[in-house]
Write a protein that holds these residues in place. Structure first.
Motif, short mmCIF file in Angstrom:
data_model
loop_
_atom_site.label_atom_id
_atom_site.label_comp_id
_atom_site.label_asym_id
_atom_site.label_seq_id
_atom_site.Cartn_x
_atom_site.Cartn_y
_atom_site.Cartn_z
N PRO A 16 4.00 0.35 9.23
CA PRO A 16 3.26 -0.92 9.33
C PRO A 16 1.86 -0.85 8.72
N GLY A 17 1.28 0.34 8.70
CA GLY A 17 -0.05 0.52 8.12
C GLY A 17 -0.30 2.00 7.88
N LEU A 18 -1.23 2.28 7.01
CA LEU A 18 -1.59 3.67 6.68
C LEU A 18 -2.77 4.11 7.54
N PRO A 19 -2.85 5.40 7.86
CA PRO A 19 -3.98 5.89 8.65
C PRO A 19 -5.28 5.89 7.84
N HIS A 20 -6.35 5.46 8.47
CA HIS A 20 -7.66 5.43 7.81
C HIS A 20 -8.70 6.13 8.69
N THR A 21 -9.72 6.67 8.04
CA THR A 21 -10.82 7.30 8.76
C THR A 21 -11.75 6.22 9.30
N ALA A 22 -12.72 6.63 10.09
CA ALA A 22 -13.70 5.69 10.62
C ALA A 22 -14.49 5.02 9.50
N ALA A 23 -14.59 5.69 8.35
CA ALA A 23 -15.30 5.12 7.21
C ALA A 23 -14.42 4.17 6.40
N GLY A 24 -13.14 4.01 6.80
CA GLY A 24 -12.26 3.08 6.11
C GLY A 24 -11.48 3.67 4.96
N LYS A 25 -11.60 4.98 4.74
CA LYS A 25 -10.86 5.63 3.65
C LYS A 25 -9.52 6.12 4.16
N LEU A 26 -8.57 6.26 3.25
CA LEU A 26 -7.26 6.78 3.60
C LEU A 26 -7.42 8.16 4.23
N ASP A 27 -6.82 8.35 5.40
CA ASP A 27 -6.91 9.62 6.11
C ASP A 27 -5.78 10.53 5.64
N ARG A 28 -6.03 11.28 4.59
CA ARG A 28 -5.01 12.14 4.00
C ARG A 28 -4.59 13.28 4.94
N LEU A 29 -5.50 13.70 5.82
CA LEU A 29 -5.15 14.76 6.76
C LEU A 29 -4.13 14.28 7.81
N ALA A 30 -4.05 12.97 8.03
CA ALA A 30 -3.10 12.43 8.99
C ALA A 30 -1.72 12.17 8.39
N LEU A 38 4.89 4.06 2.72
CA LEU A 38 4.73 2.77 2.06
C LEU A 38 4.58 1.65 3.08
N VAL A 39 3.74 0.69 2.73
CA VAL A 39 3.59 -0.53 3.52
C VAL A 39 4.21 -1.64 2.69
N ALA A 40 5.20 -2.33 3.26
CA ALA A 40 5.92 -3.37 2.52
C ALA A 40 5.11 -4.65 2.44
N ARG A 41 5.40 -5.45 1.40
CA ARG A 41 4.73 -6.74 1.21
C ARG A 41 5.74 -7.74 0.68
N PRO A 42 6.19 -8.72 1.28
CA PRO A 42 6.46 -8.80 2.71
C PRO A 42 7.77 -8.11 3.06
N VAL A 43 8.65 -7.96 2.07
CA VAL A 43 9.94 -7.30 2.30
C VAL A 43 10.00 -6.07 1.41
N PRO A 44 10.41 -4.93 1.95
CA PRO A 44 10.45 -3.71 1.13
C PRO A 44 11.50 -3.82 0.02
N ALA A 75 0.85 -1.19 0.00
CA ALA A 75 0.00 0.00 0.00
C ALA A 75 0.89 1.24 0.00
N ALA A 76 0.34 2.33 -0.54
CA ALA A 76 1.10 3.58 -0.62
C ALA A 76 0.17 4.76 -0.43
#
Length: 96
Positions: A66-80, A33-39, A14-15
């Motif tokens: 380890p993971g990207l920030p998401h909103t309560a609705a499950g969308k990428l939290d771009r403000l974070a 970036l979130v690696a899968r499994p090795v960056p 994920a990016a």
């Protein structure tokens, strides 16, 4: 576009792309970036991005998280995303 290209890169799950202040250009492209499994190595990432994106679209600074920030609705939290700026490092090859 940049996120789709990064997510298609081997080793990246994920990016999220965001702008950060730059003294020379005003803003520059950064990526979390979130690696899968090795960056991927910086060299392979630079080579891959060079084949897929124009130079001005290529991230100059990256961080692996380890993971990207998401909103309560499950969308990428771009403000974070700017909160990840302290973890960023330059994307550089050993050759330059």
């Amino acid at each position: 576009e940049i996120e789709r290209v990064l997510e298609a890169c081997p080793g990246i799950h994920a990016a999220a792309v965001f702008g950060i202040a730059d003294e020379t250009w005003g803003h520059t492209v950064a990526a979390a970036l979130v690696a899968r499994p090795v960056p991927p190595s910086d060299e392979s990432l630079i080579e891959y991005l060079g084949e897929k994106l124009a130079p001005h679209k290529q991230p100059r600074r990256i961080c692996f998280v380890p993971g990207l920030p998401h909103t309560a609705a499950g969308k990428l939290d771009r403000l974070a995303l700017p909160a990840l700026a302290p973890a960023l490092r330059p994307l550089r090859s050993r050759r330059g």
